[in-house]
Scaffold this active site. Sequence first.
Site, short mmCIF file in Angstrom:
data_model
loop_
_atom_site.label_atom_id
_atom_site.label_comp_id
_atom_site.label_asym_id
_atom_site.label_seq_id
_atom_site.Cartn_x
_atom_site.Cartn_y
_atom_site.Cartn_z
N GLU A 264 6.49 4.73 6.06
CA GLU A 264 7.22 3.90 7.00
C GLU A 264 6.40 2.51 6.72
O GLU A 264 5.17 2.66 6.92
CB GLU A 264 7.02 4.27 8.34
CG GLU A 264 7.87 5.83 8.77
CD GLU A 264 9.46 5.37 8.35
OE1 GLU A 264 9.88 4.41 8.27
OE2 GLU A 264 10.00 6.24 7.97
N VAL B 231 0.72 -1.13 0.00
CA VAL B 231 -0.05 -0.16 -0.07
C VAL B 231 0.71 1.27 0.13
O VAL B 231 0.59 2.38 -0.61
CB VAL B 231 -1.05 0.07 1.26
CG1 VAL B 231 -1.80 1.32 1.20
CG2 VAL B 231 -2.05 -1.05 1.09
N GLY B 232 1.88 1.09 0.89
CA GLY B 232 2.97 2.28 0.76
C GLY B 232 3.38 2.64 -0.59
O GLY B 232 3.39 4.08 -1.01
N CYS C 164 6.33 -3.27 13.63
CA CYS C 164 7.20 -3.35 12.58
C CYS C 164 8.74 -3.45 13.10
O CYS C 164 9.45 -3.83 12.16
CB CYS C 164 7.03 -1.74 11.92
SG CYS C 164 7.62 -0.42 13.07
N1 LIG Z 1 7.47 1.11 9.95
C1 LIG Z 1 6.74 1.62 10.45
O1 LIG Z 1 7.00 2.53 11.22
C2 LIG Z 1 5.38 0.71 10.87
C3 LIG Z 1 4.87 0.71 11.90
C4 LIG Z 1 3.43 0.00 11.93
C5 LIG Z 1 3.30 -0.76 10.95
N2 LIG Z 1 4.06 -1.04 10.03
C6 LIG Z 1 3.63 -1.92 8.70
O2 LIG Z 1 2.21 -1.84 8.59
C7 LIG Z 1 1.96 -3.24 8.12
C8 LIG Z 1 0.36 -3.69 8.99
O3 LIG Z 1 -0.42 -2.64 9.06
P1 LIG Z 1 -1.38 -2.48 8.34
O4 LIG Z 1 -2.28 -4.01 7.87
O5 LIG Z 1 -2.73 -1.54 8.79
O6 LIG Z 1 -1.25 -1.96 6.80
P2 LIG Z 1 -2.03 -1.55 5.49
O7 LIG Z 1 -0.96 -1.06 4.62
O8 LIG Z 1 -2.93 -2.65 4.79
O9 LIG Z 1 -2.75 -0.27 5.99
C9 LIG Z 1 -2.38 0.95 6.28
C10 LIG Z 1 -3.28 1.99 6.12
O10 LIG Z 1 -3.44 2.22 4.90
C11 LIG Z 1 -4.69 2.02 4.57
N3 LIG Z 1 -4.92 1.93 3.22
C12 LIG Z 1 -5.20 0.54 2.71
N4 LIG Z 1 -5.47 0.54 1.23
C13 LIG Z 1 -5.01 1.73 0.74
C14 LIG Z 1 -4.97 2.47 -0.40
N5 LIG Z 1 -5.00 1.96 -1.50
N6 LIG Z 1 -4.43 3.81 -0.37
C15 LIG Z 1 -4.17 4.39 0.66
N7 LIG Z 1 -4.35 4.04 2.18
C16 LIG Z 1 -4.79 2.65 2.11
C17 LIG Z 1 -5.50 1.23 5.41
O11 LIG Z 1 -6.74 1.32 5.81
C18 LIG Z 1 -4.71 1.72 6.82
O12 LIG Z 1 -5.34 2.92 7.21
C19 LIG Z 1 2.87 -4.06 8.11
O13 LIG Z 1 3.50 -4.33 7.16
C20 LIG Z 1 3.93 -3.38 9.29
O14 LIG Z 1 5.11 -3.59 9.06
C21 LIG Z 1 5.05 -0.24 9.67
O1 LIG Z 2 5.17 -0.72 14.61
C1 LIG Z 2 5.98 0.35 14.37
C2 LIG Z 2 6.26 1.04 15.58
C3 LIG Z 2 7.29 0.33 16.50
C4 LIG Z 2 7.39 1.03 18.01
O2 LIG Z 2 6.53 2.03 18.09
C5 LIG Z 2 8.29 0.36 18.98
O3 LIG Z 2 8.83 -0.39 18.58
O4 LIG Z 2 8.26 0.87 20.03
#
Ligand SMILES: NC(=O)c1ccc[n+]([C@@H]2O[C@H](COP(=O)([O-])OP(=O)(O)OC[C@H]3O[C@@H](n4cnc5c(N)ncnc54)[C@H](O)[C@@H]3O)[C@@H](O)[C@H]2O)c1
Ligand SMILES: O=CCCC(=O)C(=O)O
Length: 488
Positions: free
Chosen positions: A255, A237-238, A289
């Site tokens: 992120e 998605v990112g 994450c």
């Molecule tokens: N690097 C970091 O800081 C960090 C922190 C937390 C989670 N994550 C990552 O997040 C993932 C889990 O979270 P998730 O399942 O909520 O992720 P996701 O990508 O499915 O969703 C994240 C957000 O994006 C929205 N979204 C979904 N489809 C979209 C689109 N087409 N366009 C724009 N926005 C859209 C979702 O509704 C949600 O609000 C894992 O891969 C994890 O590693 C990363």
């Molecule tokens: O999921 C990402 C954020 C991780 C975090 O905030 C932590 O490890 O404390």
Amino acid sequence: MSTAVNAPTYQNYINGEWSASVSGQTVSSISPANKNEVVGYIQLSTPEDLDRAVQSAKHAQKAWRKLAGSARGEFLYKAANVMEKRLNEIAETMTREMGKTLPEAKGETARGIAILRYYAGEGMRKVGDVIPSTDADALMFTTRVPLGVVGVIAPWNFPVAIPIWKMAPALIYGNSVVLKPAQETAVTAAKVIECFAEAGFPAGVINLITGKGSVIGQGLAEHSDVSGITFTGSNQVGKQVGQACLARGAKYQLEMGGKNPVIVAADADLDLAVDGTISGGLRSTGQKCTATSRVIVLSEVYDEFREKLMAKVRTIKVGNGLEGDTWMGPCANENQLETVLSYIQKGIEEGAELLHGGGRPEDPALADGFFVTPTVFDNVTSSMTISKEEIFGPVLALIKVDTIEQAIEAANEVEFGLSASIYTASISNLLSFIQDMDAGLVRVNAETAGVELQAPFGGMKQSSSHSREQGQAAIEFFTAIKTVFVKA
Ligand SMILES: NC(=O)c1ccc[n+]([C@@H]2O[C@H](COP(=O)([O-])OP(=O)(O)OC[C@H]3O[C@@H](n4cnc5c(N)ncnc54)[C@H](O)[C@@H]3O)[C@@H](O)[C@H]2O)c1
Ligand SMILES: O=CCCC(=O)C(=O)O
């Protein structure tokens, strides 16, 4: 049987008012500990609702940016105070809606409050530098201006801390905000926004809109009046969000995932390393994450470490996060549970040895929740899928190596680079690790998870768009530098 009878309905927050979507439709947010329990109903919003939120943010930002930073900070302090009074209620909602244990949810809510206070103080710190001009009669300096309307797209795994670590810096530097939380944790998000509303932010400065990611998230990324998008979530998605922003010249910050290693050196304190591996890998059901997923252990201590690890993993109590003796709650949603189970299957098929867990708990009381047992694989190699792809679940993969050089090489052998840790007593080992590990966060004698709000946070390689969040680094995304040249 559903227990939805008294579940409340939550509305969008647009232009200082709570309002229902024009769609007239809501969806339920359920508890992952019991899929029959509805925590609340949230709005299934439309592009029309989104446009209203963006226009209200655009209008409100004009006056908001003119306030002194200290005046904007006062609103953040007030929001922190309101949230502190509601800490227990917000944490309990988070546990019911997302599944992490209540102590973890309380810790996260307290962290959200601390982030608000940190950025409230930022309103009084310097934003620029004086740079000597080649013209002796001129004054040259930099100042910073806000982007405008910032869209915040947040995941479900830290439903309080992540939206706040994005919204608080956006607001203090003079932007207005439209928050689109994950559907799974939209009730928790609504409660956070209630705190901002009670703090008296001017109408339109902060807006909440719930709905599908493909409609509201994508719509935010594509909206011509949104100047910046800060996104945390999956890589897939990112990348889509980044492309939508790039196509229209908007600023974006992504992120994303991680595949974080811990290295256990031959001279490590093994008890400390075991505790750090368990906490880093299995707390929050591995849904951080920064969670540890690869455990790279030097051959001299491999057997002893594994024995100590297994002795502790076997005692982990899985259950509803609201119950006091639960150590690990459920996966946050059914899809996540299925993903974790399918990676476990893949691990078995590819020849890893399942040491513990690997399925759903047998307790019939947990049958209606998205529970999975903590899982440990032995004899994992770097080429196996479970040591390459992000699982986002409570799965540890043990990898044996003969030297520290091999350990660091194996640790770097993935496409992600978010966090990494090493347990060692040797200065030489830790210096090699700090220098050679490709990760945005490297930790020594500490678990891979654990982010401090005053320090920059972000990943290398595929884990991020190479920007940093939190601490003073946040100013780089949420503002643009203006260079000023003044000649009398
Ligand atoms: N690097 C970091 O800081 C960090 C922190 C937390 C989670 N994550 C990552 O997040 C993932 C889990 O979270 P998730 O399942 O909520 O992720 P996701 O990508 O499915 O969703 C994240 C957000 O994006 C929205 N979204 C979904 N489809 C979209 C689109 N087409 N366009 C724009 N926005 C859209 C979702 O509704 C949600 O609000 C894992 O891969 C994890 O590693 C990363
Ligand atoms: O999921 C990402 C954020 C991780 C975090 O905030 C932590 O490890 O404390």
